[in-house]
Design a protein around this motif. Structure first.
Motif, PDB file in Angstrom:
ATOM      1  N   LYS A 296       0.868  -1.166   0.000  1.00 53.00           N
ATOM      2  CA  LYS A 296       0.000   0.000   0.000  1.00 53.00           C
ATOM      3  C   LYS A 296       0.901   1.210   0.000  1.00 53.00           C
ATOM      4  N   GLY A 297       0.709   2.112  -0.948  1.00 52.97           N
ATOM      5  CA  GLY A 297       1.622   3.236  -1.065  1.00 52.97           C
ATOM      6  C   GLY A 297       2.911   2.820  -1.752  1.00 52.97           C
ATOM      7  N   ASP A 298       3.894   3.714  -1.730  1.00 56.65           N
ATOM      8  CA  ASP A 298       5.150   3.493  -2.444  1.00 56.65           C
ATOM      9  C   ASP A 298       6.285   4.145  -1.652  1.00 56.65           C
ATOM     10  N   PRO A 299       7.308   3.376  -1.272  1.00 54.24           N
ATOM     11  CA  PRO A 299       8.392   3.962  -0.466  1.00 54.24           C
ATOM     12  C   PRO A 299       9.166   5.057  -1.188  1.00 54.24           C
ATOM     13  N   TYR A 300       9.282   4.945  -2.510  1.00 56.66           N
ATOM     14  CA  TYR A 300      10.007   5.978  -3.261  1.00 56.66           C
ATOM     15  C   TYR A 300       9.211   7.286  -3.302  1.00 56.66           C
TER      16      TYR A 300
ATOM     17  N   LEU B  83       7.112   8.136  -0.950  1.00 62.95           N
ATOM     18  CA  LEU B  83       7.223   8.647   0.413  1.00 62.95           C
ATOM     19  C   LEU B  83       8.535   9.398   0.597  1.00 62.95           C
ATOM     20  N   TYR B  84       9.609   8.823   0.101  1.00 61.08           N
ATOM     21  CA  TYR B  84      10.919   9.477   0.165  1.00 61.08           C
ATOM     22  C   TYR B  84      10.857  10.856  -0.497  1.00 61.08           C
ATOM     23  N   ASP B  85      10.268  10.922  -1.692  1.00 57.75           N
ATOM     24  CA  ASP B  85      10.142  12.201  -2.400  1.00 57.75           C
ATOM     25  C   ASP B  85       9.271  13.172  -1.620  1.00 57.75           C
ATOM     26  N   GLY B  86       8.205  12.660  -1.008  1.00 62.91           N
ATOM     27  CA  GLY B  86       7.319  13.515  -0.237  1.00 62.91           C
ATOM     28  C   GLY B  86       8.017  14.163   0.937  1.00 62.91           C
TER      29      GLY B  86
ATOM     30  N   ILE C   8       2.886   6.918   3.463  1.00 62.84           N
ATOM     31  CA  ILE C   8       3.430   6.411   4.720  1.00 62.84           C
ATOM     32  C   ILE C   8       2.617   5.183   5.135  1.00 62.84           C
ATOM     33  N   TYR C   9       3.308   4.090   5.487  1.00 61.06           N
ATOM     34  CA  TYR C   9       2.588   2.834   5.736  1.00 61.06           C
ATOM     35  C   TYR C   9       3.474   1.868   6.507  1.00 61.06           C
TER      36      TYR C   9
ATOM     37  N   PHE D 272       2.490  13.735  11.285  1.00 65.20           N
ATOM     38  CA  PHE D 272       2.628  12.339  10.873  1.00 65.20           C
ATOM     39  C   PHE D 272       3.095  11.481  12.045  1.00 65.20           C
ATOM     40  N   ILE D 273       2.424  10.358  12.212  1.00 65.48           N
ATOM     41  CA  ILE D 273       2.761   9.408  13.279  1.00 65.48           C
ATOM     42  C   ILE D 273       2.775   8.015  12.669  1.00 65.48           C
ATOM     43  N   THR D 274       3.818   7.245  12.980  1.00 66.73           N
ATOM     44  CA  THR D 274       3.878   5.878  12.472  1.00 66.73           C
ATOM     45  C   THR D 274       4.681   4.994  13.417  1.00 66.73           C
TER      46      THR D 274
END
Length: 270
Positions: free
Chosen positions: A186-190, A192-195, A208-209, A236-238
Motif C-alpha cells: 500500500k503506497g510506495d516507499p520511493y 514517500l521518500y520524495d514527499g 506512509i505505511y 505524521f505518526i507511524t
C-alpha cells in the motif's frame, strides 16, 4: 587498534510492507529505512579470550546478536577470536529500532576491517535480515529478506519517539501478519521518500505505511492509541519496524523532538 568504542545507530522504517511469504517461512519485505541518532555503544578490546558484559540483561549465547556474529565470523574464516566486549544499551528492545542488528553490524564491521575480510555482506545476511542495511547505514529502500538494498541520499528530519511499556515480539508480529492477511503493498516507499524530501504533505500522507502497525491496531489497540495520543501534536505518526516504538514528525514549522535522521553508519570514539 587496541581498544575502540563503536556507535551502533538505530534505524526507523518510514515505510514497511510485507510483500510475500516464502515456502521456507521467511517473509519478503519492501521498506524505506533510515538511521537515526539514537545509538548503542560497543567497547571492544583485543584479548586472549572473549569476555562479554553489558548494562542490559543479556546472556552470551545464540540469543545475543554479538555472540552470533562472532561465532559466525569464526566459523566462516577459521579464525579464533578473543575480545573483551562491553555493550552499553541505549536502544530499547524490543522496539522495532533494530538495536540487535545494529550491534551485530558494528561488530562484524570491526572484525572484517581489522582482519582484512571482504565477505562482510555475505556474513551480514546470515546474521539477520536488517544487518546488511546497517553495514553502511544511511537511507535505503530495502527489498527481499534484506539482501536487496537501493541506497538513497539521506533525508533531513527531526522527530519525536514514544516507547510503550510493552514491546512486541517480531516473531509474533509476523504471525499476526499471516493471520490477518496483511501481505501486500500500500503506497510506495520511493514516493514517500520524495514527499519527505520535498516537504510535500499530501504525497507523504498518501504513502506512509507500516503493515505491522495495522496488525498492532487490531490486536493491541490500547497500546497503539496510547502512542498516538502521546504524539498527537505531530502531523505524521507511524510505528517503526515490528514495534512497539512510534515516531512523530512534521515537514513544516518548528521541528519538535530530539531524534534526528542521520547518515553516520559508524563512529570510532577511541
Amino acid at each position: 587498534m587496541n581498544e575502540v568504542i563503536l556507535k551502533a545507530f538505530a534505524k526507523i522504517n518510514l515505510y514497511l510492507a510485507i510483500t510475500s511469504k516464502r515456502s521456507n517461512g521467511y517473509h519478503d519485505i519492501l521498506t524505506l529505512m533510515h538511521n537515526v541518532s539514537l545509538y548503542d555503544l560497543i567497547d571492544i578490546e583485543e584479548s586472549e579470550k572473549t569476555v562479554f558484559s553489558s548494562n542490559f540483561n543479556l546472556e552470551w549465547n545464540e540469543s545475543n546478536t554479538l555472540y552470533k556474529t562472532l561465532d559466525l565470523f569464526e566459523k566462516m574464516t577459521g579464525q579464533r577470536i578473543g575480545l573483551k566486549i562491553h555493550l552499553e544499551k541505549h536502544i530499547p528492545s524490543p522496539s522495532g529500532l533494530g538495536g540487535g542488528s545494529a550491534d551485530a553490524a558494528a561488530l562484524l564491521w570491526y572484525l572484517c576491517k581489522t582482519r582484512n575480510i571482504s565477505d562482510m555482506d555475505e556474513m551480514a545476511i546470515l546474521i539477520g535480515s536488517d544487518v546488511p542495511f546497517f553495514i553502511n547505514g544511511g537511507c535505503a529502500v530495502v527489498e527481499g529478506i534484506g539482501e536487496n538494498i537501493n541506497r538513497l541520499e539521506p533525508l533531513e528530519l527531526k522527530m519525536e519517539m514514544y516507547f510503550p511499556e510493552i514491546g512486541f515480539s517480531t516473531k509474533y508480529m509476523y504471525k499476526l501478519i499471516d493471520d490477518l492477511g496483511l501481505i501486500g503493498t500500500k503506497g510506495d516507499p520511493y514516493k514517500l521518500y520524495d514527499g519527505i524530501k520535498n516537504k510535500d504533505e499530501n504525497l507523504t500522507g498518501q504513502n506512509i505505511y507500516n503493515a505491522f502497525e495495522i496488525a498492532a491496531s487490531q490486536r493491541f489497540p490500547l497500546i497503539v492509541n496510547e502512542a498516538r495520543t502521546n504524539l498527537d501534536s505531530h502531523r505524521f505518526i507511524t510505528m517503526t519496524g515490528s514495534g512497539s516504538a512510534f515516531v512523530g514528525f512534521d515537514l513544516h514549522g518548528i521541528s519538535k523532538g530530539d531524534v534526528q535522521l542521520t547518515a553516520r553508519p559508524r563512529l570510532i570514539l577511541k
